[in-house]
Design a protein around this motif. Structure first.
Motif, PDB file in Angstrom:
ATOM      1  N   GLY A  77      -2.738   3.485  11.080  1.00 10.09           N
ATOM      2  CA  GLY A  77      -1.979   3.192   9.881  1.00 10.09           C
ATOM      3  C   GLY A  77      -1.479   4.477   9.251  1.00 10.09           C
ATOM      4  O   GLY A  77      -1.514   5.560   9.851  1.00 10.09           O
ATOM      5  N   ASP A  85      -8.702  -3.934   2.142  1.00 13.78           N
ATOM      6  CA  ASP A  85      -7.832  -4.931   2.762  1.00 13.78           C
ATOM      7  C   ASP A  85      -6.883  -4.288   3.766  1.00 13.78           C
ATOM      8  O   ASP A  85      -6.727  -4.782   4.890  1.00 13.78           O
ATOM      9  CB  ASP A  85      -7.010  -5.662   1.695  1.00 13.78           C
ATOM     10  CG  ASP A  85      -7.869  -6.487   0.765  1.00 13.78           C
ATOM     11  OD1 ASP A  85      -7.904  -7.715   0.953  1.00 13.78           O
ATOM     12  OD2 ASP A  85      -8.504  -5.921  -0.134  1.00 13.78           O
ATOM     13  N   ASP A  86      -6.252  -3.188   3.353  1.00 19.58           N
ATOM     14  CA  ASP A  86      -5.296  -2.519   4.229  1.00 19.58           C
ATOM     15  C   ASP A  86      -6.000  -1.847   5.406  1.00 19.58           C
ATOM     16  O   ASP A  86      -5.468  -1.804   6.519  1.00 19.58           O
ATOM     17  CB  ASP A  86      -4.488  -1.489   3.440  1.00 19.58           C
ATOM     18  CG  ASP A  86      -3.519  -2.137   2.461  1.00 19.58           C
ATOM     19  OD1 ASP A  86      -3.127  -3.301   2.695  1.00 19.58           O
ATOM     20  OD2 ASP A  86      -3.172  -1.489   1.460  1.00 19.58           O
ATOM     21  N   THR A  87      -7.201  -1.317   5.166  1.00 23.36           N
ATOM     22  CA  THR A  87      -7.965  -0.711   6.266  1.00 23.36           C
ATOM     23  C   THR A  87      -8.301  -1.759   7.318  1.00 23.36           C
ATOM     24  O   THR A  87      -8.215  -1.505   8.524  1.00 23.36           O
ATOM     25  CB  THR A  87      -9.259  -0.067   5.737  1.00 23.36           C
ATOM     26  OG1 THR A  87      -8.930   0.932   4.770  1.00 23.36           O
ATOM     27  CG2 THR A  87     -10.045   0.584   6.874  1.00 23.36           C
ATOM     28  N   TYR A  88      -8.672  -2.950   6.868  1.00 24.99           N
ATOM     29  CA  TYR A  88      -8.981  -4.042   7.791  1.00 24.99           C
ATOM     30  C   TYR A  88      -7.783  -4.357   8.688  1.00 24.99           C
ATOM     31  O   TYR A  88      -7.938  -4.639   9.883  1.00 24.99           O
ATOM     32  CB  TYR A  88      -9.401  -5.276   7.007  1.00 24.99           C
ATOM     33  CG  TYR A  88      -9.753  -6.483   7.852  1.00 24.99           C
ATOM     34  CD1 TYR A  88     -10.810  -6.432   8.753  1.00 24.99           C
ATOM     35  CD2 TYR A  88      -9.023  -7.660   7.740  1.00 24.99           C
ATOM     36  CE1 TYR A  88     -11.138  -7.532   9.525  1.00 24.99           C
ATOM     37  CE2 TYR A  88      -9.347  -8.771   8.502  1.00 24.99           C
ATOM     38  CZ  TYR A  88     -10.402  -8.699   9.404  1.00 24.99           C
ATOM     39  OH  TYR A  88     -10.718  -9.798  10.176  1.00 24.99           O
ATOM     40  N   GLN A  89      -6.585  -4.275   8.138  1.00 24.39           N
ATOM     41  CA  GLN A  89      -5.373  -4.591   8.895  1.00 24.39           C
ATOM     42  C   GLN A  89      -5.081  -3.566   9.985  1.00 24.39           C
ATOM     43  O   GLN A  89      -4.435  -3.893  10.983  1.00 24.39           O
ATOM     44  CB  GLN A  89      -4.176  -4.694   7.939  1.00 24.39           C
ATOM     45  CG  GLN A  89      -4.278  -5.811   6.915  1.00 24.39           C
ATOM     46  CD  GLN A  89      -4.449  -7.182   7.556  1.00 24.39           C
ATOM     47  OE1 GLN A  89      -3.803  -7.509   8.553  1.00 24.39           O
ATOM     48  NE2 GLN A  89      -5.335  -7.993   6.977  1.00 24.39           N
ATOM     49  N   VAL A  90      -5.528  -2.324   9.812  1.00 24.91           N
ATOM     50  CA  VAL A  90      -5.215  -1.282  10.796  1.00 24.91           C
ATOM     51  C   VAL A  90      -6.363  -1.044  11.789  1.00 24.91           C
ATOM     52  O   VAL A  90      -6.299  -0.122  12.599  1.00 24.91           O
ATOM     53  CB  VAL A  90      -4.828   0.045  10.113  1.00 24.91           C
ATOM     54  CG1 VAL A  90      -3.633  -0.158   9.200  1.00 24.91           C
ATOM     55  CG2 VAL A  90      -5.999   0.660   9.352  1.00 24.91           C
ATOM     56  N   ASP A  93      -5.384  -0.684  15.368  1.00 28.82           N
ATOM     57  CA  ASP A  93      -4.816   0.633  15.645  1.00 28.82           C
ATOM     58  C   ASP A  93      -5.915   1.668  15.843  1.00 28.82           C
ATOM     59  O   ASP A  93      -5.784   2.588  16.658  1.00 28.82           O
ATOM     60  CB  ASP A  93      -3.904   1.071  14.490  1.00 28.82           C
ATOM     61  CG  ASP A  93      -2.664   0.207  14.358  1.00 28.82           C
ATOM     62  OD1 ASP A  93      -2.261  -0.409  15.361  1.00 28.82           O
ATOM     63  OD2 ASP A  93      -2.104   0.152  13.248  1.00 28.82           O
ATOM     64  N   LEU A 155     -11.026 -11.322   2.271  1.00 29.65           N
ATOM     65  CA  LEU A 155     -11.598 -10.145   2.900  1.00 29.65           C
ATOM     66  C   LEU A 155     -13.117 -10.239   2.956  1.00 29.65           C
ATOM     67  O   LEU A 155     -13.738  -9.800   3.928  1.00 29.65           O
ATOM     68  CB  LEU A 155     -11.190  -8.870   2.156  1.00 29.65           C
ATOM     69  CG  LEU A 155     -11.633  -7.568   2.843  1.00 29.65           C
ATOM     70  CD1 LEU A 155     -10.889  -7.371   4.157  1.00 29.65           C
ATOM     71  CD2 LEU A 155     -11.420  -6.365   1.933  1.00 29.65           C
TER      72      LEU A 155
END
Length: 221
Positions: A77, A85-90, A93, A155
Motif C-alpha cells: 500500500g 481498516d486500511d492496513t487490513y486491505q493491503v 500486498d 473490522l
C-alpha cells in the motif's frame, strides 16, 4: 560471542515497526517487545529478520540492530501511516512483497512468528503456500475487547475470525489467557509473552518437526 547459527526465523509485525518505537498504545508495546525478542533470539544463535510495513518513503528499507537481527520494511500500500481498516486491505500486498523478498534474497524462512492478528493473517496465507511452521502471538484479543458489545464492527469481525483461524491453523499459539481457548492443542497459556528461552526450545522443536515432515514428503514422492 554469538552462539552457532540455528537457522532463519521471520518475525512479522505488520503494523508495529520494531525499528521505530515512537508509536503509541498497543503498537508501541508490541514494537518494543518484538525488537527485544528478535535481539534476544539473535544472541542465542538465530538469524532473525523482523518484517514490517513501510510507512514513510524516507525510511530505510533495512535496519540492522545487531549481528543476526534486522528490521526489513516491505512496501504494501501507500508508504504512509494507515488505519487498521486500511492496513487490513493491503495485507495481500504484504504477502506478495514477503514472497518476492524471499525470492530475491534467496532466503526461505522455515519458522515464521507472527505478532497480533494482522500479522497472523499474513502468516496463515504463507502457511498455505509454503512448508513452514507458524507460531502466533496474540498481543490483544478482539474477542476480549468486543465480548460485551451489542454490535461488532466489520473490522472487529475480521479480527476475531482471524484470531480463531490462527488458533486452529498455527502450529503454536502464545500468550493466550488461561481460559477455555488455551486448552487447544499447541497453545500455551501464559500471563504475558513467552521468554526468549521458551521460544528457543519451541523453535528448535518445530524445526525438527519440519525436517521430519519434509523428508516424509520427499519419500512419498
Amino acid at each position: 560471542m554469538l552462539a552457532k547459527r540455528r537457522g532463519h526465523v521471520a518475525l512479522i509485525s505488520v503494523h508495529a515497526d520494531p525499528a521505530t518505537l515512537a508509536t503509541n498504545g498497543i503498537a508501541s508495546v508490541q514494537s518494543a517487545y518484538v525488537k527485544k525478542l528478535g535481539e534476544g533470539l539473535a544472541q542465542m544463535g538465530w538469524q532473525v529478520d523482523m518484517f514490517t510495513r513501510c510507512t514513510d518513503p524516507e525510511q530505510l528499507s533495512e535496519v540492522e540492530h545487531l549481528d543476526g537481527c534486522r528490521t526489513i520494511r516491505l512496501m504494501a500500500g501507500e508508504a504512509a501511516p494507515l488505519s487498521a481498516d486500511d492496513t487490513y486491505q493491503v495485507l495481500p500486498d504484504f504477502v506478495k512483497a514477503f514472497v518476492q523478498y524471499q525470492s530475491k534474497s534467496g532466503i526461505l524462512y522455515p519458522l515464521i512468528h507472527t505478532h497480533s492478528w494482522l500479522s497472523g493473517w499474513v502468516g496463515l496465507e504463507l502457511k498455505q503456500r509454503q512448508l513452514i511452521k507458524l507460531i502466533h502471538t496474540h498481543h490483544a484479543l478482539g474477542s476480549d475487547r468486543y465480548q460485551d458489545a451489542t454490535t461488532i464492527p466489520m473490522l472487529a469481525s475480521a479480527q476475531i475470525n482471524t484470531e480463531k483461524a490462527c488458533r486452529d491453523g498455527a502450529d503454536q499459539v502464545i500468550a493466550l489467557h488461561p481460559d477455555g481457548e488455551s486448552s487447544h492443542q499447541g497453545a500455551i497459556a501464559l500471563d504475558g509473552a513467552a521468554t526468549v528461552d521458551e521460544l528457543d526450545v519451541m523453535y528448535r522443536s518445530l524445526l525438527n518437526q519440519l525436517h521430519c515432515e519434509f523428508f516424509a514428503v520427499q519419500s512419498v514422492s
